[in-house]
Design an enzyme around this catalytic site. Sequence first.
Site, PDB file in Angstrom:
ATOM      1  N   HIS A 163      44.802  52.794  43.378  1.00  0.00           N
ATOM      2  CA  HIS A 163      45.899  52.334  44.603  1.00  0.00           C
ATOM      3  C   HIS A 163      47.189  51.989  44.006  1.00  0.00           C
ATOM      4  CE1 HIS A 163      44.836  48.676  42.019  1.00  0.00           C
ATOM      5  NE2 HIS A 163      43.813  48.589  42.359  1.00  0.00           N
TER       6      HIS A 163
ATOM      7  N   HIS B  36      35.056  48.336  47.631  1.00  0.00           N
ATOM      8  CA  HIS B  36      34.533  46.865  47.245  1.00  0.00           C
ATOM      9  C   HIS B  36      33.584  46.689  48.178  1.00  0.00           C
ATOM     10  CE1 HIS B  36      37.541  45.868  44.091  1.00  0.00           C
ATOM     11  NE2 HIS B  36      38.470  46.494  44.806  1.00  0.00           N
TER      12      HIS B  36
ATOM     13  N   LYS C 224      36.096  51.257  35.060  1.00  0.00           N
ATOM     14  CA  LYS C 224      37.147  50.721  35.792  1.00  0.00           C
ATOM     15  C   LYS C 224      37.687  49.442  34.759  1.00  0.00           C
ATOM     16  CE  LYS C 224      39.962  49.315  38.901  1.00  0.00           C
ATOM     17  NZ  LYS C 224      39.782  48.567  40.129  1.00  0.00           N
TER      18      LYS C 224
ATOM     19  N   HIS D 188      37.606  54.465  46.199  1.00  0.00           N
ATOM     20  CA  HIS D 188      37.849  53.226  45.721  1.00  0.00           C
ATOM     21  C   HIS D 188      37.408  52.120  46.696  1.00  0.00           C
ATOM     22  CE1 HIS D 188      40.436  50.240  43.120  1.00  0.00           C
ATOM     23  NE2 HIS D 188      39.820  49.510  44.155  1.00  0.00           N
TER      24      HIS D 188
ATOM     25  N   HIS E 134      43.315  49.429  37.064  1.00  0.00           N
ATOM     26  CA  HIS E 134      43.859  48.773  38.009  1.00  0.00           C
ATOM     27  C   HIS E 134      45.608  48.734  37.237  1.00  0.00           C
ATOM     28  CE1 HIS E 134      44.727  45.316  40.940  1.00  0.00           C
ATOM     29  NE2 HIS E 134      45.501  45.283  40.108  1.00  0.00           N
TER      30      HIS E 134
ATOM     31  N   ASP F 290      39.945  50.837  48.877  1.00  0.00           N
ATOM     32  CA  ASP F 290      40.381  49.414  48.489  1.00  0.00           C
ATOM     33  C   ASP F 290      40.057  48.463  49.329  1.00  0.00           C
ATOM     34  OD1 ASP F 290      40.560  47.762  46.352  1.00  0.00           O
ATOM     35  OD2 ASP F 290      42.790  47.615  46.310  1.00  0.00           O
TER      36      ASP F 290
HETATM   37  O1  DOR Z   1      43.725  43.079  46.884  1.00  0.00           O
HETATM   38  C1  DOR Z   1      42.625  43.352  46.114  1.00  0.00           C
HETATM   39  N1  DOR Z   1      41.368  42.862  46.113  1.00  0.00           N
HETATM   40  N2  DOR Z   1      42.926  43.981  44.988  1.00  0.00           N
HETATM   41  C2  DOR Z   1      42.095  44.340  43.894  1.00  0.00           C
HETATM   42  O2  DOR Z   1      42.610  44.837  43.127  1.00  0.00           O
HETATM   43  C3  DOR Z   1      40.756  43.686  44.002  1.00  0.00           C
HETATM   44  C4  DOR Z   1      40.569  43.558  45.488  1.00  0.00           C
HETATM   45  C5  DOR Z   1      39.347  42.451  45.518  1.00  0.00           C
HETATM   46  O3  DOR Z   1      38.142  42.749  44.918  1.00  0.00           O
HETATM   47  O4  DOR Z   1      39.167  41.685  46.528  1.00  0.00           O
HETATM   48 ZN    ZN Z   2      40.089  47.474  44.093  1.00  0.00          ZN
END
Ligand code: DOR
Ligand code: ZN
Length: 333
Positions: A165, A14, A94, A12, A131, A237
């Site tokens: 998460h 970003h 997702k 997971h 999520h 995450d």
């Molecule tokens: O804290 C988070 N940041 N939780 C998420 O689900 C998304 C993520 C983000 O994209 O910044």
């Molecule tokens: Zn995330």
Amino acid sequence: MKLELNSPLDMHLHLRDGDMMKLVAPLSADSFAGAVIMPNLVPPVSSVEEVKSYKIRILEACGDRVFKPYMTAFFKNYTEEELTQLKDYIFGIKLYPAGATTNSDGGVKAMQEAEKTISIMQEMGIPLLVHGESHGFVMDREAEFLAVYRDLASRFPKLRICMEHITTASAVKLLDEFENLCATVTLQHLIITLDDVAGGMLRPHLFCKPIAKRPEDREALLQAALSGHSRLMFGSDSAPHPIHAKESCGCAAGVFTAPLALPRLTTLFEEHGCLDKLQGFVSDNACKLYGITPPVKKVTLIRESMEIPTAYEAHGQKVVPMDAGCVLPWRLA
Ligand code: DOR
Ligand code: ZN
């Protein structure tokens, strides 16, 4: 002392886009053989063309490092035809409840509306990554969402559903009730509680969604990870935001952990005498659950100290990692 990990995976992640991606993607690719890439860009990644071009940009940013991006598409009501086209290019879809977190405004407003697409996904064998938070009181959002997981898991028994998460003891418990549920857990949720975020001075770099919970929740997550729970996987995450978006009034949610994730996890598993369970947690469990074969990549950790940088900076971007300035007993070779 050394520890060798075979093809570690971040289930997971970003990576953002543009200059931020150019800064953070190589840091993940230095540690991991692959990662499941979240689609919450603006606009969200939701067509074959967007998935393909985003993947190309990620690979370009990683240069000659061995790194496989497992792409995801942002959940919307896809038709059967759209899913047939997407299927070959994605690892999963997702689902975000609308407005639950960063860039999720286009998410699902009512679960009933999502059922047709979910049922086609089940038929096609496309995993659903979720999520799982309601719009309730912040500490209760995950617990309130568990009913949705229960409903999905029982009504779509052949659908692979990943509770992304997880942060609560109740979610760990739910995992054992349904064979088709699996879960990811982040580094921070194995280590911190809400006290670390807001119990003393407010620490914006530990603020994320779902928010860290109670000590008993952290303990349940940790025990599940350390015991080698076969349906629990590491998903960082890692969610970079520019320093000005974190250290501001109105702090963005997301903890940036990608470059320290493996040294910190190794430290944690070593502290508990469970280093033998790390390979499963960071790779083997995911490979078995999803039937994936990541690129062969040996990642070596050495028991020598690593000072976590106070910030990572390049391409005009600056991001502060979790535990900035702290020293870990393990580092990447
Ligand atoms: O804290 C988070 N940041 N939780 C998420 O689900 C998304 C993520 C983000 O994209 O910044
Ligand atoms: Zn995330």
